[in-house]
Design an enzyme around this catalytic site. Structure first.
Site, short mmCIF file in Angstrom:
data_model
loop_
_atom_site.label_atom_id
_atom_site.label_comp_id
_atom_site.label_asym_id
_atom_site.label_seq_id
_atom_site.Cartn_x
_atom_site.Cartn_y
_atom_site.Cartn_z
CG HIS A 277 -1.86 -1.43 1.52
ND1 HIS A 277 -2.93 -1.40 0.35
CD2 HIS A 277 -2.09 -1.93 1.99
CE1 HIS A 277 -3.68 -2.66 0.47
NE2 HIS A 277 -2.89 -3.01 1.62
CG ASP A 328 -5.48 -5.77 0.16
OD1 ASP A 328 -5.81 -6.71 1.05
OD2 ASP A 328 -5.25 -5.06 0.12
#
Length: 450
Positions: A277, A328
């Protein structure tokens, strides 16, 4: 030997695809990748082609999904209504986590990994922290959930890097794990390492890695233990980093620095580390990541689904951080969408165009992801590399009339027709060869949501 004739193939160091490429495979490796150079009909030169199987469309190296939470796939379509943020979504995720056991996890992960195969993904990094039974009681085999993931990937036909994740605390201040989180914890980093040391799968399709869930979940004084274990074993190390501003604020309040600085001070950053991220880094954080050559895995579809924000992808790449991609939470399993989102989200953030070339996006989706997962011999259509390939239609409603170089801005996972992993066909004509993905997914999700 098997031979494949790609109408177009994207070869290493090329700005765009090459027409008519003969690809030869022996024992799961590319032994020849030859542009034929005639530029005409792919049926020319029959004496050279022999029994080559023609691959109409654009053939790419296998795609690498560098960040996955397989069980999150059960949340798709169930968390999108109403208001909220990452933290409210997390409570729904915990509800799924409480219902999984090794058998149901195997079924859900098998379907999820098979969906990835259909999307052209040949290797996945599973950020795995759902270790124990309800209340945190270990199973008779403390790595039973890990075994389920290894078996699921084998059934789906893709490679797996199992990123065994240390998850030891409920907050940056060391708050004890509570409720569903108890299933994630091993007590401390030394006991985490003991459990992982006991799990060394010998299967050819799987490799082991390590992960620090985040600075929220591993106390500062134990970060070096996890990082040191990964370093001694020569394994990749991944960590969620600055996904939310609240994480940065809490870290400053407790430690007086950003999460990136804390990781740096405890020896976590480096060439074998991937920060997942990195949505809210400071300028100093970007410099620390780049100077240490820490990789960054971007997960744009999840980051926007959870309203996390848009990270400074171009600045991090320019600073020296190799980029990779992940799906994810699997709100979408489509690395074409993840790749173009890196460019398109950067346009939204900067209000300017042209930050990443198609070749750079391809690198993030292939070479970058495989390197982050410890498979340095995959991600290129080149002699000696693992024989992974993905063929994408250029005649669908989405891709018709699109030049091959534009595939990352036009194609979706639905345009994938053929997938080969280590020389073994896994998907043909858009169908998984061993898994009825839709049926198995529906059953697996129903089992943990009904």
């Amino acid at each position: 030997m098997s031979k494949w004739l790609a109408e177009y193939a994207w070869l290493p160091e090329r700005a765009e695809p090459t027409r008519d490429v003969l690809i030869e495979v022996v024992d799961g490796r590319f032994t020849a990748v030859t542009p034929l150079g005639h530029g005409g009909s792919p049926t020319a030169g029959v004496e050279v082609l022999g029994d080559a199987v023609r691959l109409p469309g654009l053939t790419l190296p296998g795609l690498a999904n560098a960040h996955s939470h397989a069980f999150h796939r059960a949340l798709r379509g169930r968390t999108h209504d109403g208001r909220g943020d990452f933290w409210s979504w997390r409570s729904l995720m915990y509800a799924i986590a409480t219902r999984l056991d090794p058998d149901s996890y195997l079924a859900l992960a098998r379907a999820t990994y098979a969906e990835m195969a259909l999307a052209g993904i040949t290797c996945v990094g599973e950020f795995h922290y759902l270790h124990h039974g309800p209340g945190g009681t270990p199973y008779a085999d403390p790595n039973a959930m890990s075994d389920a993931l290894v078996e699921a990937a084998a059934h789906a036909g893709i490679r797996l890097t199992l990123l065994d994740t240390a998850y030891l605390a409920g907050g940056v201040d060391g708050t004890p794990l509570a409720g569903p989180q108890r299933r994630f914890g091993d007590g401390d980093a030394l006991r985490w390492a003991e459990r992982v040391d006991a799990f060394r799968p010998s299967d050819d399709h799987v490799r082991l890695g390590a992960a620090i869930h985040s600075v929220r979940a591993v106390p500062a004084e134990q970060l070096a233990t996890v990082a040191g274990w990964a370093d001694r074993n020569g394994l990749p190390l991944h960590v969620h980093l600055s996904e939310q501003p609240a994480e940065n604020d809490a870290c400053r309040a407790v430690h007086g620095c950003t999460p990136t600085r804390l990781l740096s001070d405890h020896g976590v950053l480096g060439r074998h580390t991937t920060a997942v991220h990195a949505t809210h880094p400071t300028a100093a954080d970007v410099a620390l990541l780049g100077e240490s050559r820490t990789g960054v895995c971007l997960c744009p579809t999840t980051e926007r689904d959870l309203a996390d924000g848009i990270g400074p992808a171009r600045r991090m790449a320019d600073a020296g951080s190799p980029l990779s991609l992940g799906s994810d939470s699997h709100a979408v399993v489509d690395l074409f969408e993840e790749a173009r989102a890196v460019e398109l989200d950067e346009r939204l953030r900067t209000r300017a165009r042209g930050h990443f070339s198609p070749a750079a996006l391809l690198t993030a989706a292939t070479v970058g992801g495989h390197a982050a997962l410890g498979w340095g011999d995959a991600g290129r259509l080149a002699v000696g590399q693992r024989a992974d390939l993905v063929t994408v239609r250029l005649d669908s409603a989405r891709t018709a009339g699109v030049p091959p170089v534009g595939a990352f801005f036009a194609a979706t996972a639905a345009d994938v027709t053929h997938v080969m992993v280590d020389g073994r066909p896994v998907v043909a004509d858009g169908r998984h060869l061993t898994v009825d993905v839709a049926t198995e997914m529906a059953d697996a999700v129903a089992a943990v949501t009904a």
